[in-house]
Motif scaffolding. Sequence first.
Motif, PDB file in Angstrom:
ATOM      1  N   PRO A   1      36.062  23.565  -7.951  1.00  0.00           N
ATOM      2  CA  PRO A   1      36.885  23.189  -6.803  1.00  0.00           C
ATOM      3  C   PRO A   1      38.261  22.670  -7.222  1.00  0.00           C
ATOM      4  O   PRO A   1      38.365  21.786  -8.068  1.00  0.00           O
ATOM      5  N   THR A   2      39.307  23.244  -6.644  1.00  0.00           N
ATOM      6  CA  THR A   2      40.673  22.848  -6.941  1.00  0.00           C
ATOM      7  C   THR A   2      41.575  23.307  -5.797  1.00  0.00           C
ATOM      8  O   THR A   2      41.303  24.349  -5.173  1.00  0.00           O
TER       9      THR A   2
ATOM     10  N   TRP B   1      29.417  19.746 -10.304  1.00  0.00           N
ATOM     11  CA  TRP B   1      30.876  19.642 -10.230  1.00  0.00           C
ATOM     12  C   TRP B   1      31.262  18.181 -10.065  1.00  0.00           C
ATOM     13  O   TRP B   1      32.194  17.686 -10.707  1.00  0.00           O
ATOM     14  N   ARG B   2      30.552  17.485  -9.196  1.00  0.00           N
ATOM     15  CA  ARG B   2      30.861  16.081  -8.929  1.00  0.00           C
ATOM     16  C   ARG B   2      30.516  15.190 -10.117  1.00  0.00           C
ATOM     17  O   ARG B   2      31.221  14.236 -10.422  1.00  0.00           O
ATOM     18  N   GLY B   3      29.410  15.507 -10.786  1.00  0.00           N
ATOM     19  CA  GLY B   3      28.933  14.624 -11.844  1.00  0.00           C
ATOM     20  C   GLY B   3      29.628  14.785 -13.184  1.00  0.00           C
ATOM     21  O   GLY B   3      29.715  13.834 -13.955  1.00  0.00           O
ATOM     22  N   TYR B   4      30.134  16.000 -13.468  1.00  0.00           N
ATOM     23  CA  TYR B   4      30.635  16.256 -14.812  1.00  0.00           C
ATOM     24  C   TYR B   4      32.107  16.636 -14.889  1.00  0.00           C
ATOM     25  O   TYR B   4      32.638  16.777 -15.997  1.00  0.00           O
ATOM     26  N   CYS B   5      32.768  16.805 -13.762  1.00  0.00           N
ATOM     27  CA  CYS B   5      34.173  17.224 -13.791  1.00  0.00           C
ATOM     28  C   CYS B   5      35.065  16.188 -13.111  1.00  0.00           C
ATOM     29  O   CYS B   5      34.644  15.544 -12.137  1.00  0.00           O
ATOM     30  N   PRO B   6      36.291  16.045 -13.584  1.00  0.00           N
ATOM     31  CA  PRO B   6      37.235  15.176 -12.883  1.00  0.00           C
ATOM     32  C   PRO B   6      37.608  15.798 -11.542  1.00  0.00           C
ATOM     33  O   PRO B   6      37.446  17.008 -11.349  1.00  0.00           O
TER      34      PRO B   6
ATOM     35  N   SER C   1      32.972  26.122 -15.179  1.00  0.00           N
ATOM     36  CA  SER C   1      31.596  26.327 -15.607  1.00  0.00           C
ATOM     37  C   SER C   1      31.571  27.547 -16.516  1.00  0.00           C
ATOM     38  O   SER C   1      31.972  28.643 -16.110  1.00  0.00           O
ATOM     39  N   VAL C   2      31.123  27.345 -17.757  1.00  0.00           N
ATOM     40  CA  VAL C   2      31.077  28.435 -18.742  1.00  0.00           C
ATOM     41  C   VAL C   2      29.653  28.974 -18.816  1.00  0.00           C
ATOM     42  O   VAL C   2      28.716  28.233 -19.121  1.00  0.00           O
ATOM     43  N   GLY C   3      29.507  30.252 -18.501  1.00  0.00           N
ATOM     44  CA  GLY C   3      28.194  30.884 -18.558  1.00  0.00           C
ATOM     45  C   GLY C   3      27.979  31.579 -19.895  1.00  0.00           C
ATOM     46  O   GLY C   3      28.918  32.133 -20.479  1.00  0.00           O
ATOM     47  N   PHE C   4      26.732  31.548 -20.385  1.00  0.00           N
ATOM     48  CA  PHE C   4      26.413  32.145 -21.686  1.00  0.00           C
ATOM     49  C   PHE C   4      25.327  33.206 -21.552  1.00  0.00           C
ATOM     50  O   PHE C   4      24.461  33.125 -20.677  1.00  0.00           O
ATOM     51  N   ASP C   5      25.373  34.180 -22.439  1.00  0.00           N
ATOM     52  CA  ASP C   5      24.279  35.135 -22.621  1.00  0.00           C
ATOM     53  C   ASP C   5      23.197  34.374 -23.388  1.00  0.00           C
ATOM     54  O   ASP C   5      23.343  34.080 -24.578  1.00  0.00           O
ATOM     55  N   GLY C   6      22.111  34.041 -22.687  1.00  0.00           N
ATOM     56  CA  GLY C   6      21.092  33.180 -23.272  1.00  0.00           C
ATOM     57  C   GLY C   6      20.467  33.729 -24.538  1.00  0.00           C
ATOM     58  O   GLY C   6      20.286  33.009 -25.526  1.00  0.00           O
ATOM     59  N   ASP C   7      20.120  35.026 -24.541  1.00  0.00           N
ATOM     60  CA  ASP C   7      19.485  35.624 -25.713  1.00  0.00           C
ATOM     61  C   ASP C   7      20.421  35.603 -26.919  1.00  0.00           C
ATOM     62  O   ASP C   7      20.008  35.312 -28.043  1.00  0.00           O
ATOM     63  N   LEU C   8      21.688  35.908 -26.669  1.00  0.00           N
ATOM     64  CA  LEU C   8      22.646  35.933 -27.770  1.00  0.00           C
ATOM     65  C   LEU C   8      22.934  34.521 -28.281  1.00  0.00           C
ATOM     66  O   LEU C   8      23.018  34.289 -29.498  1.00  0.00           O
ATOM     67  N   LEU C   9      23.064  33.577 -27.367  1.00  0.00           N
ATOM     68  CA  LEU C   9      23.289  32.191 -27.773  1.00  0.00           C
ATOM     69  C   LEU C   9      22.109  31.667 -28.583  1.00  0.00           C
ATOM     70  O   LEU C   9      22.289  30.995 -29.604  1.00  0.00           O
ATOM     71  N   ARG C  10      20.895  32.004 -28.158  1.00  0.00           N
ATOM     72  CA  ARG C  10      19.709  31.560 -28.891  1.00  0.00           C
ATOM     73  C   ARG C  10      19.710  32.111 -30.315  1.00  0.00           C
ATOM     74  O   ARG C  10      19.421  31.390 -31.275  1.00  0.00           O
TER      75      ARG C  10
END
Length: 242
Positions: free
Chosen positions: A208-209, A64-69, A75-84
């Motif tokens: 965080p907001t 959160w600290r490193g990649y977001c203002p 944070s977007v979660g993915f179905d790994g098998d489907l994404l692959r």
Amino acid sequence: MNDSKEFAHATELATSALRGLREGRKGDNYAQLCAAITSHLESISGLALYIACFSEVHDSLSQWRGYCPPSFGYSVGFDGDLLRSIARKQGFELRPCIYDRALQTQAVNEWAREAVAVLESNCPTGANPVEYTRANCNTFLQKFVAFAPYMKDLSFKDEREWRLVGMVPSNDPRVGLRPGKSLLVPYVPVKLSSAAERSPVWNICVGPTPHIELAMNSLSHLFQKVQVRNGVTRTMIPYRDW
């Protein structure tokens, strides 16, 4: 890849493996082949590789600290098998990063031994080993690229990173340009769904907001365009920056 340091770890291991293979064989064809392959590893950073990075950790304070203002992030979660499956059809491979030094060394050593052995057995008598390697090393460099981008130093293991990696030529019509901090950055979009496929988006976590409920409610507009199969959650990290 825009940052050649992404390959530095695997390249250092490969250079060390090739150095070990040529020890005690100064000047002979085998040693010259090892040295020639080593020199060609420097060209790896110029390959047209495109990488997207993910993490198994969906709610991480450091990310959160490193990649977001401040006070804004999702944070977007993915179905790994489907994404692959979806990404593979577009020339990308999704794999977890390798942090274990023993596994890294084993993979690099096997690659180095195979590369030198095949080149030595096929190199014609009297041929210049350096010139022969230059003309015939592409196959082995491609094999190296198949695993090298997934290797990271053990100190980063807490990131539990996965990478989506594809080699796309510069003349591919999918290649575009976006503004970076100081230059234009090439990128390749990956289509996440079609009329015949489900969306691989699994869930969304609100970071965080000070307006957490409003932030979650505003995502309802997104649901009209994207199917989020496991809904919306919020961060549980007691992080304050407002």
